[in-house]
Design a protein around this motif. Structure first.
Motif, PDB file in Angstrom:
ATOM      1  N   ALA A 147       0.830  -1.204   0.000  1.00 51.13           N
ATOM      2  CA  ALA A 147       0.000   0.000   0.000  1.00 51.13           C
ATOM      3  C   ALA A 147       0.861   1.249   0.000  1.00 51.13           C
ATOM      4  O   ALA A 147       0.554   2.234  -0.673  1.00 51.13           O
ATOM      5  N   LEU A 148       1.944   1.220   0.743  1.00 51.63           N
ATOM      6  CA  LEU A 148       2.851   2.379   0.789  1.00 51.63           C
ATOM      7  C   LEU A 148       3.507   2.605  -0.570  1.00 51.63           C
ATOM      8  O   LEU A 148       3.691   3.753  -0.995  1.00 51.63           O
ATOM      9  N   GLU A 149       3.848   1.538  -1.257  1.00 53.10           N
ATOM     10  CA  GLU A 149       4.532   1.666  -2.542  1.00 53.10           C
ATOM     11  C   GLU A 149       3.637   2.273  -3.606  1.00 53.10           C
ATOM     12  O   GLU A 149       4.105   2.989  -4.495  1.00 53.10           O
ATOM     13  N   VAL A 150       2.318   1.985  -3.534  1.00 50.51           N
ATOM     14  CA  VAL A 150       1.408   2.495  -4.558  1.00 50.51           C
ATOM     15  C   VAL A 150       0.703   3.768  -4.116  1.00 50.51           C
ATOM     16  O   VAL A 150      -0.105   4.320  -4.858  1.00 50.51           O
ATOM     17  N   ALA A 151       1.013   4.232  -2.915  1.00 50.13           N
ATOM     18  CA  ALA A 151       0.297   5.389  -2.357  1.00 50.13           C
ATOM     19  C   ALA A 151       0.871   6.723  -2.801  1.00 50.13           C
ATOM     20  O   ALA A 151       0.426   7.767  -2.335  1.00 50.13           O
ATOM     21  N   GLY A 152       1.861   6.704  -3.643  1.00 48.44           N
ATOM     22  CA  GLY A 152       2.388   7.958  -4.167  1.00 48.44           C
ATOM     23  C   GLY A 152       3.166   8.739  -3.129  1.00 48.44           C
ATOM     24  O   GLY A 152       4.191   8.290  -2.636  1.00 48.44           O
ATOM     25  N   GLY A 153       2.664   9.924  -2.802  1.00 51.77           N
ATOM     26  CA  GLY A 153       3.404  10.825  -1.918  1.00 51.77           C
ATOM     27  C   GLY A 153       3.316  10.490  -0.443  1.00 51.77           C
ATOM     28  O   GLY A 153       3.924  11.166   0.375  1.00 51.77           O
ATOM     29  N   LEU A 154       2.558   9.455  -0.074  1.00 49.21           N
ATOM     30  CA  LEU A 154       2.455   9.099   1.340  1.00 49.21           C
ATOM     31  C   LEU A 154       3.791   8.597   1.868  1.00 49.21           C
ATOM     32  O   LEU A 154       4.516   7.870   1.181  1.00 49.21           O
ATOM     33  N   THR A 155       4.123   8.967   3.073  1.00 46.00           N
ATOM     34  CA  THR A 155       5.390   8.521   3.660  1.00 46.00           C
ATOM     35  C   THR A 155       5.179   7.479   4.743  1.00 46.00           C
ATOM     36  O   THR A 155       6.122   6.823   5.152  1.00 46.00           O
ATOM     37  N   ALA A 156       3.950   7.342   5.246  1.00 50.38           N
ATOM     38  CA  ALA A 156       3.715   6.374   6.311  1.00 50.38           C
ATOM     39  C   ALA A 156       2.223   6.064   6.426  1.00 50.38           C
ATOM     40  O   ALA A 156       1.369   6.835   5.977  1.00 50.38           O
ATOM     41  N   ILE A 157       1.949   4.914   7.034  1.00 50.78           N
ATOM     42  CA  ILE A 157       0.578   4.512   7.336  1.00 50.78           C
ATOM     43  C   ILE A 157       0.477   4.233   8.832  1.00 50.78           C
ATOM     44  O   ILE A 157       1.303   3.502   9.394  1.00 50.78           O
ATOM     45  N   CYS A 158      -0.496   4.833   9.441  1.00 44.75           N
ATOM     46  CA  CYS A 158      -0.760   4.569  10.852  1.00 44.75           C
ATOM     47  C   CYS A 158      -1.971   3.659  10.911  1.00 44.75           C
ATOM     48  O   CYS A 158      -3.086   4.063  10.560  1.00 44.75           O
ATOM     49  N   ALA A 159      -1.776   2.424  11.316  1.00 42.17           N
ATOM     50  CA  ALA A 159      -2.838   1.428  11.317  1.00 42.17           C
ATOM     51  C   ALA A 159      -3.235   1.089  12.746  1.00 42.17           C
ATOM     52  O   ALA A 159      -2.396   0.721  13.568  1.00 42.17           O
TER      53      ALA A 159
END
Length: 369
Positions: free
Chosen positions: A281-293
């Protein structure tokens, strides 16, 4: 340009020069109206009996009639004395009613027979309907005068029928607790920008009624709450989500405020199915640098902490995802090229929203937002 808060506390409830302030007296007048109304409800009298002053219209005993007249005289007399120091026509009328009631009692006591006493008492008590009508009219007039005088003192204070709530130092916390989503305007009565905003603000309050609260605080009077939230100019608008403030710095127009609030009422996170690997998900999320789950029951304190953090960091390059489950909750930060980091691993980091946000920013590697 917005004016600065002088920090001086203005007099509350004071009347304009040359005009009486009825606020301290309206409650007392209400007592007199209530006394008359109670008697009217307990002793309704047909119109023909009032016109003929029938001596046996009530059907009550002489002692009962005396007790009612005495109670009425006492109640009206007590209220009349409270207004003795004023030039109020209303209080003079109340005192005149009390004197009339006392005169009725005096004449009744001097009467030679029970029949004569009954006639005197019922003739006196029948006047209570006229008194009630007069008192109700005068009280309505005083309320209207007080509202007009209040508008003169503070033209921006909302009326009782408004969808905007006026808050004080003492009522602020309760209102914010009762309204998980609320916009609060801090204003000064003399502020031109505040006066210009007022109709747009009221329009928004009506639009979001039942979905979000809209309130105002006179920051020149309620200095404690203004100081707590760092109010220095007027108007200052703050959006509260479960007690946490976010500044509104957009245009002060109804449509702009409405659009902004509408977006803020949407969750700052997305609900997703459970996953153990967010790297793709991070790789395809473009400009996102992190995911808080996060995961766990949405009724938990942990979820409230997660929700507060998502709101605080809304619009940043950090995606918040929540998975609802009955299992014990957890919050994990996922970054490209790094091992997941758990909030629970940091001692005390998940105890409060403030602690968690501070930990999250540090773990995320962002020094400035």
């Amino acid at each position: 340009m917005a004016g600065k808060n002088s920090g001086g506390k203005k007099r509350q409830g004071g009347a304009a020069k040359g005009q009486p302030n009825w606020t301290p007296y309206l409650a007392a007048i209400g007592v007199a109206v209530l006394a008359l109304a109670v008697y009217s409800l307990m002793n309704p009298m047909p119109a023909e009996d009032r016109q003929q002053r029938s001596p046996k219209a009530s059907g009550q005993s002489v002692p009962q009639l005396e007790a009612q007249m005495r109670q009425l005289a006492t109640s009206l007399g007590a209220v009349g004395k409270q207004g003795a120091g004023t030039e109020s026509k209303v209080f003079k009328q109340i005192q005149a009613m009390a004197d009339a009631a006392q005169d009725t009692l005096t004449r009744s006591e001097a009467a030679g027979s029970d029949e004569e006493r009954r006639a005197i008492l019922e003739a006196g008590l029948v006047a209570k309907s006229e008194w009630l009508s007069l008192m109700t009219e005068q009280t309505d007039r005083l309320h209207a005068e007080e509202e007009e005088e209040q508008k003169a003192r503070d033209p921006l204070k909302p009326s009782a029928s408004s969808d905007v709530t006026s808050l004080t130092d003492s009522s602020f916390a309760g209102y914010i607790q009762k309204n998980p989503y609320a916009m609060v305007e801090f204003y000064a009565p003399w502020c031109g920008h505040c006066k210009k905003l007022a109709p747009d603000y009221a329009k928004c309050a009506a639009e979001f009624k039942g979905r979000a609260g809209f309130a105002v605080v006179d920051a020149t009077v309620e200095t404690q709450v203004a100081r707590i939230f760092g109010v220095g100019g007027y108007p200052t608008l703050k959006w509260f989500v479960r007690g946490r403030p976010v500044d509104y710095n957009g245009p002060r127009l109804a449509e702009k405020i409405s659009s902004w609030v509408e977006e803020r009422l949407k969750p700052a996170y997305s609900e997703v199915e459970a996953s153990d690997d967010w790297s793709e998900a991070l790789e395809v999320a473009g400009g996102l640098t992190a995911i808080c789950a996060g995961s766990g029951p949405q009724s938990s304190e942990l979820f409230k902490t997660f929700e507060a953090a998502a709101e605080h960091l809304r619009g940043k390059k950090l995606l918040f995802l929540w998975t609802a489950s009955e299992a014990e909750g957890a919050i994990v930060l996922h970054k490209l090229g790094s091992e997941p980091e758990s909030c629970a691993a940091a001692v005390g980091a998940c105890k409060t929203a403030e602690d968690y946000i501070a930990w999250l920013i540090k773990a995320w590697g962002i020094t400035q937002l």
